[in-house]
Scaffold this motif. Structure first.
Motif: not given
Length: 253
Positions: A168-184
């Protein structure tokens, strides 16, 4: 809970019962077109019918999620049903066998990691880049309080979900800058068909938290819906405990 997901497509795994069913119905009530996945076609059809009766839109995709290929196939199907895109992904499907580490068979280990970790990984691998291309999206992973708490008999289940929280945290770093929010969300003891076999033990576990009771599936679904909605537009990379305050008293010891 009132949310607005009009015009969005949501994919919810493990949506034929418990938290997944409540989540699918809540997202549909908020205006999303929901693609439900699960193993039981009869129960899936029942959820779709209930959503339709309430004025929502949904379709059910039957299948056994277990590996990368099954995850990719579901992602492709959901995109086709969603007219080319999925805006919300809820990784809810999971298994939680209980028992001593010494009694765990390798096949059990592989099955738990396959559904609880590998399937979410490859669903995100397929859908997150498409979300980014489409302008953004939201991913919510369903974890558990035992990802943070060492409990006898729950080593394998807890480890699989702890890994999902790190993703969840790694995907936030990877996809967050492109507008994809990842949480749990990390539920505490919750009354579902899956936890029914625990019987009184579920209530005993819940009694240790400040709330002093077991959660309903709807209470967990409301937290998922919040993280999936624009109400959580500035929330990224968090693991939200929905455990009746259990984490609060543990952290104060």
């Amino acid at each position: 809970m009132s949310i607005d997901l009009s015009g969005r497509t949501a994919l919810v795994t493990g949506a034929t019962s418990g938290i997944g069913r409540a989540t699918a119905m809540t997202l549909a009530a908020g205006g999303a077109y929901v693609v439900l996945s699960g193993r039981d076609a009869e129960r899936g059809s029942d959820v779709v019918a209930k959503i339709a009766a309430a004025g929502g839109k949904a379709d059910f995709v039957a299948g056994e999620l277990c590996d990368a290929s099954s995850a990719r196939a579901l992602a492709t199907c959901a995109c086709e049903l969603g007219r080319g895109h999925v805006d919300v992904l809820v990784n809810n499907a999971g298994v939680f066998p209980l028992g001593p580490t010494a009694n765990t068979e390798e096949s059990d280990f592989d099955a738990v990691l396959g559904l609880n970790l590998k399937v979410p990984y490859f669903l995100v691998a397929e859908l997150a880049p498409k979300m980014a291309e489409h302008g953004g999206g939201a991913i919510v992973n369903v974890s558990t309080m035992v990802a943070e708490i060492g409990m006898a008999g729950m080593a394998l289940y807890g480890a699989s979900k702890a890994a999902l929280e790190l993703l969840t945290k790694a995907w936030t770093a990877e996809f967050g800058p492109y507008g994809v929010r990842v949480n749990a969300v990390a539920p505490g003891p919750t009354r579902t068909e899956g936890t029914a076999p625990l019987g009184p033990a579920l209530d005993q576990l819940a009694a240790a938290a400040p709330a002093g009771r077991v959660a309903s599936s709807q209470e967990i679904a409301d937290a998922v819906a919040y993280l999936a909605s624009d109400a959580a537009s500035f929330v990224q990379g968090v693991v939200l405990p929905v455990d009746g305050g259990r984490v609060a008293i543990l952290s104060s010891v």
